[in-house]
Design a protein around this motif. Sequence first.
Motif, PDB file in Angstrom:
ATOM      1  N   GLU A  31      38.504  61.622   9.523  1.00 42.54           N
ATOM      2  CA  GLU A  31      39.246  60.744  10.427  1.00 42.54           C
ATOM      3  C   GLU A  31      40.493  61.360  11.014  1.00 42.54           C
ATOM      4  OE1 GLU A  31      40.049  57.359  12.064  1.00 42.54           O
ATOM      5  OE2 GLU A  31      38.972  57.340  10.352  1.00 42.54           O
ATOM      6  N   CYS A  55      48.896  56.235  12.647  1.00 44.33           N
ATOM      7  CA  CYS A  55      47.868  55.237  12.447  1.00 44.33           C
ATOM      8  C   CYS A  55      46.823  56.157  11.575  1.00 44.33           C
ATOM      9  CB  CYS A  55      47.247  54.762  13.873  1.00 44.33           C
ATOM     10  SG  CYS A  55      48.361  53.959  14.933  1.00 44.33           S
ATOM     11  N   HIS A  56      45.953  55.365  10.896  1.00 45.82           N
ATOM     12  CA  HIS A  56      44.942  55.982  10.433  1.00 45.82           C
ATOM     13  C   HIS A  56      45.511  56.674   8.983  1.00 45.82           C
ATOM     14  CE1 HIS A  56      43.488  55.883  14.372  1.00 45.82           C
ATOM     15  NE2 HIS A  56      42.837  54.607  13.639  1.00 45.82           N
ATOM     16  N   GLU A  73      43.998  50.201  18.719  1.00 45.87           N
ATOM     17  CA  GLU A  73      42.443  50.314  18.279  1.00 45.87           C
ATOM     18  C   GLU A  73      41.840  49.506  19.260  1.00 45.87           C
ATOM     19  OE1 GLU A  73      39.480  51.968  16.397  1.00 45.87           O
ATOM     20  OE2 GLU A  73      41.676  52.199  15.611  1.00 45.87           O
ATOM     21  N   LYS A 108      43.757  59.788  17.429  1.00 47.09           N
ATOM     22  CA  LYS A 108      42.364  59.993  16.930  1.00 47.09           C
ATOM     23  C   LYS A 108      41.973  61.525  17.521  1.00 47.09           C
ATOM     24  CE  LYS A 108      40.324  55.416  16.085  1.00 47.09           C
ATOM     25  NZ  LYS A 108      39.424  54.776  16.290  1.00 47.09           N
TER      26      LYS A 108
END
Length: 134
Positions: A31, A55-56, A73, A108
């Motif tokens: 991830e 995030c994540h 997202e 990301k």
Amino acid sequence: MRNRRTAAVLALAAGLAAATLASTPAQAAAEPRSRLELTVENGDASTRTSTTLDCHPAGGTHPEAARACAALETAGGDFDRLGTARQQQVVCTLQYDPVRLSATGTWKGRPVEWQKEFGNACEAQGATDGVFPL
């Protein structure tokens, strides 16, 4: 016979637990990380606030990190796509009190460098789907 069945069930459970534990770090490593610094500055640059958004999983100093991450997202991490559905539903006054928003960091694993100026905080809030704490 019963001991064999019990032993087989225990062996199967142990194997599943080992497989789960072994795959968890690999999944976490796969991830990509998302960490952003979000800055809000008034028009004359006399007031400036910054917050971090992870995030994540969701976290950082952002007061509504989970909501902000969900909005990003939905927009695919593209700040210019934030609030496009809501923007026409937000009603703001025509008061001119400019606010400049900027975001730097990674989404990301991809680098993010974004900034934009809005006529007032209400306009900025609607256009960015609440990602920036105003």
